[in-house]
Design an enzyme around this catalytic site. Structure first.
Site, PDB file in Angstrom:
ATOM      1  N   GLY A 250      -1.819   8.582  -4.945  1.00 58.47           N
ATOM      2  CA  GLY A 250      -2.027   7.538  -6.354  1.00 58.47           C
ATOM      3  C   GLY A 250      -1.202   6.931  -7.128  1.00 58.47           C
ATOM      4  O   GLY A 250      -1.226   6.404  -8.512  1.00 58.47           O
ATOM      5  N   PRO A 293       1.187  11.403  -1.392  1.00 58.05           N
ATOM      6  CA  PRO A 293       1.043  10.239  -1.577  1.00 58.05           C
ATOM      7  C   PRO A 293       1.260   8.890  -0.325  1.00 58.05           C
ATOM      8  O   PRO A 293       0.979   9.455   0.943  1.00 58.05           O
ATOM      9  CB  PRO A 293       2.908  10.044  -1.047  1.00 58.05           C
ATOM     10  CG  PRO A 293       3.051  11.157  -0.945  1.00 58.05           C
ATOM     11  CD  PRO A 293       2.163  12.384  -0.668  1.00 58.05           C
ATOM     12  N   CYS A 363     -12.396 -19.638   6.782  1.00 61.25           N
ATOM     13  CA  CYS A 363     -12.572 -20.189   5.833  1.00 61.25           C
ATOM     14  C   CYS A 363     -13.721 -19.860   4.516  1.00 61.25           C
ATOM     15  O   CYS A 363     -15.178 -19.872   5.278  1.00 61.25           O
ATOM     16  CB  CYS A 363     -13.814 -20.727   7.625  1.00 61.25           C
ATOM     17  SG  CYS A 363     -14.472 -22.513   6.664  1.00 61.25           S
ATOM     18  N   GLU A 364     -13.367 -19.487   3.906  1.00 62.41           N
ATOM     19  CA  GLU A 364     -13.718 -19.569   2.838  1.00 62.41           C
ATOM     20  C   GLU A 364     -13.019 -19.482   1.691  1.00 62.41           C
ATOM     21  O   GLU A 364     -11.672 -19.409   1.150  1.00 62.41           O
ATOM     22  CB  GLU A 364     -13.884 -16.911   2.801  1.00 62.41           C
ATOM     23  CG  GLU A 364     -14.547 -17.299   3.970  1.00 62.41           C
ATOM     24  CD  GLU A 364     -15.734 -16.714   3.298  1.00 62.41           C
ATOM     25  OE1 GLU A 364     -16.504 -16.802   2.098  1.00 62.41           O
ATOM     26  OE2 GLU A 364     -16.631 -15.873   4.426  1.00 62.41           O
ATOM     27  N   TYR A 392      -2.050  -1.099   3.190  1.00 60.41           N
ATOM     28  CA  TYR A 392      -3.700  -1.735   3.131  1.00 60.41           C
ATOM     29  C   TYR A 392      -3.551  -2.863   3.725  1.00 60.41           C
ATOM     30  O   TYR A 392      -4.523  -3.754   3.139  1.00 60.41           O
ATOM     31  CB  TYR A 392      -4.687  -1.119   2.032  1.00 60.41           C
ATOM     32  CG  TYR A 392      -4.253   0.166   1.450  1.00 60.41           C
ATOM     33  CD1 TYR A 392      -4.694   1.263   1.920  1.00 60.41           C
ATOM     34  CD2 TYR A 392      -3.275   0.607   0.040  1.00 60.41           C
ATOM     35  CE1 TYR A 392      -4.540   2.406   1.460  1.00 60.41           C
ATOM     36  CE2 TYR A 392      -3.885   1.673   0.169  1.00 60.41           C
ATOM     37  CZ  TYR A 392      -4.154   2.955   0.409  1.00 60.41           C
ATOM     38  OH  TYR A 392      -4.301   3.860   0.115  1.00 60.41           O
TER      39      TYR A 392
END
Length: 441
Positions: A250, A293, A363-364, A392
């Site tokens: 974290g 990590p 398409c958002e 991520y």
């Protein structure tokens, strides 16, 4: 806004962004966009900084790369080169590690809902440790261990009730969590007794993880205190001597000017000093200390390159500039409001004369990568570099709107290597089957 370049990134004589000694514009033209680029030298430097910090203290330790941040064969091999252990959270991540040739004895298997098949794979592979999350999992492991005649090394994941100062979506150490056995309501004690009464388990110690993107050490101090208090209680009552205390990860990185991370060694110093203090206080041998990590190893080593396309000016409101990716390759802004910095990779010296908002092509309405970004006047065909996307990004990439996932390139010392191929349209349909209607006779 000042853009801070990380690792080996610099602006070359052409005014282009350069990473690892390689011109990013050339990479974009060679491999296409969107494109993830990883600065290998920065990843190595971070791994070595963590390990050196433990060596300075003269303690036994393992630094395990949390592969959920970014898992690929090449990344796992790089972690192995740097002498790291590996944290996996699924059968897919475990399979990747094994195919990459990672030493199984240095693999730790996490997850709150490991399947029987995944646990069987872990046992058959001879991995170093399973981090047990719940009672259901204990039952599964015991069944598999008894059937195979194995004794399984485990850690019990506990929730110490410590909240890290971070986004609610990525809090994991507080009492109301889907992860682990609670230290305060008796669950951890019940799990401990269950494990100690069964021959299938070799209990190494405990694991906890208090959150993500943490910029201070107070939470780690408090978590260490709570964990050692429980271990001391088990030692007094059951003569249990822990071999391992895993304090998770974290550790925060710098995404924008708002972030103020501390050096990785400061986290290690804090954890080791508090662990030593607690061990002395409770007269326990100092266990081996593990950490995990992920983001802090690869997050700011990654940069995503996009090609700029359309523009929409809304008078007196804002200007939208669209790129050829978006929530399909970086869902974090849409998922929990993550913020990034960016610059035109082909005009790094350009004067920033306008403020625009970077829209993705999905398409958002929520597919927005960056709001209110100062740039030189962005034109179609320019390359936009979004920084600190190494954690991520690819891991959460998806095929929404049937967009192929981008390629991944590693750069180091002037060399570029393609480590993940770009998906093709044919890749998108490779598992599709045609629908055949019944023909009436």
């Amino acid at each position: 806004m000042v853009v801070f370049l990380h690792g080996t990134s610099r602006v070359n004589e052409k005014g282009h962004l350069e990473i690892g000694g390689v011109d990013v514009v050339e990479l974009a033209e060679t491999y296409g966009t969107p494109l993830y680029i990883y600065d290998v030298a920065l990843i190595r430097a971070r791994a070595r900084a963590f390990q050196e910090a433990f060596r300075r203290h003269g303690v036994r330790a393992q630094v395990a790369y949390a592969s959920k941040a970014f898992s690929s064969i090449a990344m796992v091999q790089l972690a192995a080169e740097e002498g790291m252990s590996l944290d996996v959270v699924s059968g897919g991540e475990l399979h990747t590690a094994l195919v990459a040739g990672f030493p199984p004895e240095r693999i730790h298997f996490h997850g709150n809902n490991k399947s029987r098949e995944e646990l069987a794979m872990a046992l058959e592979s001879g991995i170093g440790c399973i981090v047990v999350d719940n009672f259901y999992e204990l039952e599964l492991i015991e069944e598999l261990a008894e059937a195979s005649g194995r004794t399984v090394p485990i850690l019990l994941r506990v929730t110490p009730g410590v909240e890290a100062h971070t986004h609610d979506y990525i809090l994991t150490g507080q009492e109301d969590s889907k992860f682990g056995f609670d230290l305060h309501n008796g669950q951890a004690d019940q799990a401990f007794r269950r494990v100690m009464s069964a021959k299938a388990f070799r209990l190494l110690g405990v694991h906890c993880h208090i959150g993500s993107q943490i910029f201070e050490t107070a939470g780690f101090v408090l978590a260490t205190q709570k964990v050692f208090a429980k271990l001391a209680e088990w030692n007094r009552e059951h003569r249990f001597v822990p071999e391992v205390v895993n304090l998770g990860g974290g550790f925060g990185i710098r995404y924008t000017e708002e972030d103020d991370p501390i050096p990785v060694a400061m986290y290690v110093d804090c954890i080791v000093e508090e662990a030593k203090k607690q061990a002395r206080e409770y007269e326990l041998p100092l266990p081996e200390i593990w950490i995990e990590p992920g983001r802090s190893l690869v997050g700011d080593a990654g940069t995503t390159i996009y090609t700029i396309g359309s523009r929409k000016d809304v008078p007196n409101v804002r200007t939208y500039v669209a790129v050829d990716g978006g929530m399909s390759d970086n869902i974090r802004p849409a998922l929990y409001g993550a913020k990034y910095e960016a610059m035109l990779a082909n005009r790094m010296w350009g004067e920033r004369t306008e403020v625009v908002s970077i829209a993705g092509k999905c398409c958002e309405s929520g597919d927005m990568l960056i709001w209110d970004l100062a740039l030189p006047e962005a034109k179609p065909g320019d390359y936009l570099a979004v920084f600190c996307t190494g954690a991520y990004g690819y891991s959460m990439a998806n095929n929404y709107n049937r967009l192929p996932r981008p390629a991944v390139v590693f750069v180091e010392n002037g060399d570029a290597q393609l480590v993940v191929k770009r998906e093709t349209y044919d890749d998108l349909i490779q598992y599709d089957l045609p629908w055949k209607t019944k023909v009436k006779k």
